[in-house]
Scaffold this active site. Structure first.
Site, PDB file in Angstrom:
ATOM      1  N   TYR A 182      -2.121   0.181   9.977  1.00 51.41           N
ATOM      2  CA  TYR A 182      -2.281  -0.460   8.675  1.00 51.41           C
ATOM      3  C   TYR A 182      -1.035  -0.251   7.812  1.00 51.41           C
ATOM      4  CZ  TYR A 182      -3.724  -1.136   3.845  1.00 51.41           C
ATOM      5  OH  TYR A 182      -3.780  -1.533   2.536  1.00 51.41           O
TER       6      TYR A 182
ATOM      7  N   PHE B 182      -2.479   3.281  -4.337  1.00 49.46           N
ATOM      8  CA  PHE B 182      -3.285   4.202  -3.538  1.00 49.46           C
ATOM      9  C   PHE B 182      -4.764   3.808  -3.604  1.00 49.46           C
ATOM     10  CE2 PHE B 182       0.616   6.482  -4.255  1.00 49.46           C
ATOM     11  CZ  PHE B 182       0.800   7.254  -3.125  1.00 49.46           C
TER      12      PHE B 182
ATOM     13  N   LYS C 176       1.811  -3.122   6.505  1.00 51.57           N
ATOM     14  CA  LYS C 176       2.146  -3.362   5.106  1.00 51.57           C
ATOM     15  C   LYS C 176       3.657  -3.264   4.888  1.00 51.57           C
ATOM     16  CE  LYS C 176      -1.697  -4.383   3.108  1.00 51.57           C
ATOM     17  NZ  LYS C 176      -1.872  -5.702   2.444  1.00 51.57           N
TER      18      LYS C 176
ATOM     19  N   SER D 112       0.829  -1.205   0.000  1.00 46.48           N
ATOM     20  CA  SER D 112       0.000   0.000   0.000  1.00 46.48           C
ATOM     21  C   SER D 112       0.862   1.253   0.000  1.00 46.48           C
ATOM     22  CB  SER D 112      -0.899   0.022   1.240  1.00 46.48           C
ATOM     23  OG  SER D 112      -1.545   1.270   1.382  1.00 46.48           O
TER      24      SER D 112
END
Length: 327
Positions: free
Chosen positions: A141, A174, A145, A117
């Site tokens: 998050y 994105f 990643k 991400s």
């Protein structure tokens, strides 16, 4: 040659599954259906309904189906919610990836394409993000990643001189929007496109947070890519790994340009035929004015290209939303 798609019953995962099938590559889906949809899995594609945390079941599925590589999309993907649920996020995204890598090692599955991400960059201090841009995630998050990328790199180093070295690459992106098929749609309660379309269908007015940024129209500029383009590139990366081609550890899948929130609102009104003026609210804390990535490296190595413009992104999302509404 069979590939496994973890999270293959989700919005992005189901498009990746379809892209594999379009290329004539056998695929198996592994998904616990916590956010995915069983009806998104095509007829004839095996569905292993389990969590990636269940290493033994994952190992058995890899062996049973003769899996040569994994596209790893399963995980907890909500950056904002991850701030409130960090332990859950780390369990799903870090412990889950450890479990998957252990299962792959035990089953002799040598290749993995990891869904990373752009959240790993946090708020970059550049107008155009490249793979060389410093990583500084600002949510659990994003942190998980980045740790996932580290896990792959460490596992590859540890197995480099062994009989089955791990081959890997990670794709950072994105905002994924649109639909490649009318029966596959984004059901996320947090993503902009479904939020706007839901509001319009329900007779509510979509909201824009801040129009006083240093951008051409004052609203935030973000990178939006079509899910079908993204899915195709996952398959290209999988083929490259299977063929033994050397790939970079990470690639950005970006537009190099970006679209503003107000531009999206205008496109929504044009495509849906629902005339509206968005409600303008104050800025949200932490929202940078612009985040756009270069896709040059992926274009060079993975044939990454944008084949859908904004109108197509909105139109395909709108058609899928209408089909879901009638279902």
């Amino acid at each position: 040659m069979t590939w496994m798609v973890t999270g293959g019953a989700g919005y992005i995962g189901s498009h990746v599954v379809q892209a594999f099938r379009d290329e004539g590559i056998e695929v198996v889906v592994l998904d616990d259906l916590s956010s995915g949809h069983e009806q998104f899995v095509p007829d004839g594609v095996p569905l292993v309904r389990t969590s990636i945390l269940d290493t033994a079941v994952v190992t058995g599925a890899l062996r049973e189906h003769g899996v040569v590589g994994v596209v790893h999309l399963a995980g907890f993907k909500y950056a904002g919610v991850s701030v409130r649920r960090p332990l859950h996020t780390y369990e799903q995204n870090v412990t889950g990836t450890v479990s998957l890598l252990r299962a792959m090692a035990e089953a002799g599955t040598p290749s993995i394409v990891f869904s990373s991400s752009a959240a790993v960059y946090g708020t970059p201090d550049t107008d155009l993000v490249t793979e060389a841009t410093a990583t500084a995630p600002e949510s659990p998050y994003g942190e998980t990643k980045l740790i996932g990328e580290w896990l792959l790199a460490d596992a590859a180093r540890a197995t480099a001189d062994g009989p089955l070295p791990l081959r890997h690459t990670s794709l950072r992106y994105f905002n994924v929007v649109g639909s490649g098929r009318e029966d596959l749609y984004d059901s996320s309660p947090h993503n902009l496109f479904p939020l706007v379309l839901d509001a319009l269908v329900q007779g509510r007015t979509p909201k824009v947070f801040g129009t006083d940024y240093a951008t051409p129209d004052g609203s935030c500029v973000r990178d939006y890519i079509h899910v079908a383009d993204l899915a195709r590139t996952h398959v290209t990366a999988a083929r490259a790994l299977s063929d033994g081609r050397a790939l970079a550890p990470v690639y950005n899948l970006g537009s190099g340009d970006g679209v503003s929130v107000l531009q999206i609102m205008a496109a929504m009104a044009r495509v849906t035929g629902i005339d509206f003026a968005p409600e303008i609210g104050p800025r949200r804390p932490g929202d940078p004015a612009r985040i756009v990535a270069s896709g040059a490296a992926a274009a060079r190595d993975l044939d990454w290209r944008m084949t859908h413009d904004l109108a197509s992104m909105v139109a395909t999302a709108w058609r899928a939303r209408q089909v879901a509404e009638r279902a």
